[in-house]
Design an enzyme around this catalytic site. Structure first.
Site, mmCIF file in Angstrom:
data_model
loop_
_atom_site.group_PDB
_atom_site.id
_atom_site.type_symbol
_atom_site.label_atom_id
_atom_site.label_comp_id
_atom_site.label_asym_id
_atom_site.label_seq_id
_atom_site.Cartn_x
_atom_site.Cartn_y
_atom_site.Cartn_z
ATOM 1 N N ARG A 1 0.818 -1.220 0.000
ATOM 2 C CA ARG A 1 0.000 0.000 0.000
ATOM 3 C C ARG A 1 0.849 1.266 0.000
ATOM 4 O O ARG A 1 0.429 2.296 -0.500
ATOM 5 C CB ARG A 1 -0.979 -0.030 1.175
ATOM 6 C CG ARG A 1 -2.041 -1.122 1.016
ATOM 7 C CD ARG A 1 -2.851 -1.350 2.279
ATOM 8 N NE ARG A 1 -2.033 -1.601 3.449
ATOM 9 C CZ ARG A 1 -1.547 -2.791 3.818
ATOM 10 N NH1 ARG A 1 -1.809 -3.856 3.101
ATOM 11 N NH2 ARG A 1 -0.810 -2.917 4.898
ATOM 12 N N GLU B 1 4.313 -6.106 14.486
ATOM 13 C CA GLU B 1 3.553 -6.420 15.689
ATOM 14 C C GLU B 1 3.408 -7.931 15.845
ATOM 15 O O GLU B 1 3.209 -8.443 16.930
ATOM 16 C CB GLU B 1 2.131 -5.825 15.641
ATOM 17 C CG GLU B 1 2.038 -4.350 15.415
ATOM 18 C CD GLU B 1 1.920 -3.969 13.955
ATOM 19 O OE1 GLU B 1 0.968 -3.269 13.598
ATOM 20 O OE2 GLU B 1 2.779 -4.354 13.138
#
Length: 170
Positions: A58, A95
């Site tokens: 993205r 994460e």
């Protein structure tokens, strides 16, 4: 225009406990996409730089559009095995795991000023890896621009000393 209403929350993606901020509804809407690119360009309009550096996937969409609008060069940063020429890389922590980012070894000339662009600033790990790659090639990071910032993860702590711009903050 309230761009936040075009961001869709996907709970437990890519793993349980993570809320993924999906920007594809924003990209699909021509007015929201144009507004987002225009506003991101306004965030960095006063900064002097030569290149926009952005990671897949993205980040490419936003970074390439901004580079075009601002009349700058664009440098793609990719995952392992995706670039055809000799690369340098940095490893970084997500994460939910570890990843690598690769850049062509000749993508940035020594002393070139760089704007880093990505869709989401979460923990700051990807941004840190991008900064290290730019520096490894002799470039200077003048600013970082993100569509979305997850402030509750405190990513700016990792980017202290850098000019960080975001449009949408959670």
């Amino acid at each position: 225009m309230d761009l936040k209403r075009f961001i869709r929350d996907i709970p437990d993606f890519p793993q349980k406990g993570i809320v993924f901020r999906d920007i594809t509804p924003l990209l699909r809407n021509q007015e929201a996409f144009k507004e987002a690119i225009d506003r991101m360009c306004e965030l960095v309009f006063d900064r002097e730089f030569d290149l926009v550096v952005a990671p897949e996937a993205r980040g490419f969409i936003l970074g390439a559009a901004m580079a075009y609008k601002l009349g700058k060069g664009f440098v793609p940063v990719r995952k392992p095995g995706k670039l055809p020429y000799k690369t340098v890389y940095e490893e970084y922590q997500l994460e939910y795991g570890t990843e690598q980012l690769h850049i062509h070894e000749d993508a940035i000339e020594k002393g070139q000023k760089v704007l880093i662009v990505d869709d989401v600033l979460a923990t700051g790990g990807t941004a840190e890896a991008l900064i290290r790659l730019v520096k490894k090639l002799g470039g200077e990071v003048v600013s970082l621009a993100f569509l979305v910032e997850l402030s509750y993860l405190e990513p700016r702590k990792r980017l202290e000393g850098y000019d960080v711009k975001t449009l949408i903050v959670y």
